[in-house]
Design a protein around this motif. Structure first.
Motif, short mmCIF file in Angstrom:
data_model
loop_
_atom_site.label_atom_id
_atom_site.label_comp_id
_atom_site.label_asym_id
_atom_site.label_seq_id
_atom_site.Cartn_x
_atom_site.Cartn_y
_atom_site.Cartn_z
N TYR A 209 1.03 -1.51 0.07
CA TYR A 209 -0.19 0.34 -0.01
C TYR A 209 0.66 1.09 0.08
O TYR A 209 1.62 1.77 1.05
CB TYR A 209 -0.42 -0.12 1.36
N THR B 21 1.03 -8.72 -3.96
CA THR B 21 -0.26 -7.41 -4.91
C THR B 21 -0.25 -6.23 -4.64
O THR B 21 0.07 -6.05 -3.72
CB THR B 21 -1.60 -7.71 -3.94
N ASN C 227 -1.27 -1.77 -5.98
CA ASN C 227 -2.77 -1.25 -5.11
C ASN C 227 -1.79 0.23 -6.03
O ASN C 227 -0.88 1.33 -4.99
CB ASN C 227 -2.97 -0.85 -4.28
N ARG D 102 -5.95 -8.25 -12.87
CA ARG D 102 -5.77 -7.02 -12.62
C ARG D 102 -7.20 -6.36 -12.69
O ARG D 102 -8.33 -6.97 -12.99
CB ARG D 102 -5.43 -5.78 -13.98
N ASN E 34 -7.60 -0.40 -10.23
CA ASN E 34 -5.96 -0.18 -9.76
C ASN E 34 -5.28 -0.84 -9.50
O ASN E 34 -4.07 -1.13 -9.01
CB ASN E 34 -5.64 0.86 -9.61
N THR E 35 -5.21 -2.19 -9.49
CA THR E 35 -5.18 -3.35 -8.71
C THR E 35 -4.60 -4.05 -9.44
O THR E 35 -4.83 -5.17 -10.11
CB THR E 35 -6.04 -3.94 -7.17
N THR F 184 -2.02 -7.76 -8.88
CA THR F 184 -1.88 -9.36 -8.54
C THR F 184 -0.75 -10.41 -9.86
O THR F 184 -1.84 -11.08 -10.53
CB THR F 184 -2.51 -10.29 -7.67
#
Length: 406
Positions: free
Chosen positions: A29, A135, A137, A164, A167-168, A170
């Motif tokens: 994050y 992951t 963000n 996806r 906007n994330t 993985t």
């Protein structure tokens, strides 16, 4: 500039003898400006096993803001590193505060490159993790130019799987020792829509790299490895040359014809003394600076990113270099005596780190118009200290860039 980084960010020390259906998860994050961030690690493995993770010596345990289960032990090892251990458990998790240089590779002209690690097992040379899930963000205001899945040695993963949602992003890597994500992000201008490259899959990966868009700056050479890994490869190393800044054209100088003054014939028996030439003062140009401290040139907490004041200093240095009529410059880059710990996966030794910094300075001088053939770089590492490395003040003086003019 901090000299420590948690190994947990780049290598997760796990104490299992065999990895059966174990899952390691990392969620990142970042702050909107990438000044800091939070890493959230989760691990699930076999029951009644002993697990743990390790940090480099000098690591501040206050950066760990959450650990579960509560029954854990923190100990300092003989080499000064820190170890957090769990016993008789099949899962644990922790949150850790990350600073800018824990994950930032470069930040130049609105293009941000980050490198994130899900850790790697260290119980044996052949241990693997069944699933390594990473992951990230992406903050608002940024678009994704490229992304890539890498192993713990920063080589492209053979079978990365991506997902996806908004906007994330993985990445899932199976049966690997460790996994990393390299991403290149673009800071969006007001009104500009976010960009997302086409999501790559294992079946869709082709050896040929995706051609750059017409108005998109091409990336440097991709990381070499056993396979290309996935779509839109981003580089790990510092670009070979900084973006070239066009030189302002020098004003055209045209010869001006000056009429010679008429000289009267001297009268007989009269000697005419020639006028004395007016003596002009000698104009001496100031020589360019012989050295700069690293903090005068580079961004705080960044390894190789020049700050604005540093660029201004180098601009003036280039002006004085030209005015002095110098033919070449040797750039000697130095560090203190402490081995690299932040981003050590990119800069394994002080020599490599100092060479990278020297090259950034050289690339900037070349971008300002100095002929590349006249610039050379030496990564000196901790050689030739100018002060004691026993104090922070002395170490700061030893971290420097020196110029040898010819």
């Amino acid at each position: 500039m901090r000299n420590t980084i948690a190994v947990g960010l780049i290598s997760l020390g796990l104490g299992w003898s065999s990895a059966a259906a174990d899952v390691s998860e990392m969620i990142f994050y970042p702050e909107p400006d990438f000044a800091e961030g939070i890493f959230h690690f989760n691990y699930q493995g076999e029951k009644n096993k002993n697990y743990g993770f390790m940090f480099e010596k000098g690591f501040d345990p206050e950066r760990i803001v959450y650990v579960r289960p509560a029954e854990h032990r923190i100990e300092k090892l003989r080499d000064g590193s820190l170890k957090v251990s769990f016993s008789n458990t099949d899962r644990y998790s922790y949150l850790q505060r990350a600073y800018r240089d824990d994950f930032l590779v470069s930040d130049e002209k609105g293009i941000v490159k980050i490198l994130l690690s899900g850790g790697d097992c260290k119980s044996s040379s052949d241990c693997v993790t069944a699933e390594n899930i990473l992951t990230v963000n992406i903050p608002k205001g940024y678009g994704v130019r490229s992304y890539q899945g890498l192993d713990q040695d920063l080589k492209p993963l053979k079978n990365p799987q991506w997902q996806r949602k908004g906007n994330t992003y993985t990445l899932t890597a199976r049966d690997v020792k460790g996994a990393c994500i390299m991403m290149e992000l673009e800071r969006l201008k007001p009104g500009q829509a976010p960009t997302h490259p086409a999501m790559a899959s294992a079946a869709a990966i082709k050896p040929a790299a995706k051609p750059a868009a017409k108005n998109e700056a091409p990336l440097a050479a991709p990381i070499k490895g056993p396979s290309e890994g996935d779509l839109n490869v981003a580089e790990v190393e510092t670009p070979a040359h900084a973006p070239q800044v066009p030189r302002e054209p020098e004003p055209e100088v045209r010869p001006v014809a000056v009429a010679a003054p008429k000289v009267q014939e001297p009268k007989p028996q009269v000697a005419v003394e020639a006028p004395k030439a007016e003596e002009k003062p000698v104009v001496r140009n100031d020589a360019p600076a012989a050295y700069f401290r690293n903090f005068q040139l580079f961004e705080n907490r960044s390894v190789v990113a020049l700050n604005e004041e540093g660029k201004a200093r180098l601009n003036e240095w280039v002006r004085q270099f030209r005015a002095g009529g110098y033919q070449s410059v040797i750039i000697n880059a130095y560090t203190d005596s402490i081995p690299p710990q932040r981003l050590k996966h990119l800069y394994a030794t002080n020599e490599i780190l100092s060479a990278a910094r020297g090259k950034v300075v050289a690339d900037y001088l070349i971008a300002q118009g100095i002929d590349a053939s006249r610039v050379s770089v030496n990564g000196k590492g901790a050689l030739d200290p100018v002060a004691s490395n026993d104090t922070e003040e002395g170490r700061s003086k030893n971290r420097r860039i020196e110029f040898v003019l010819r």
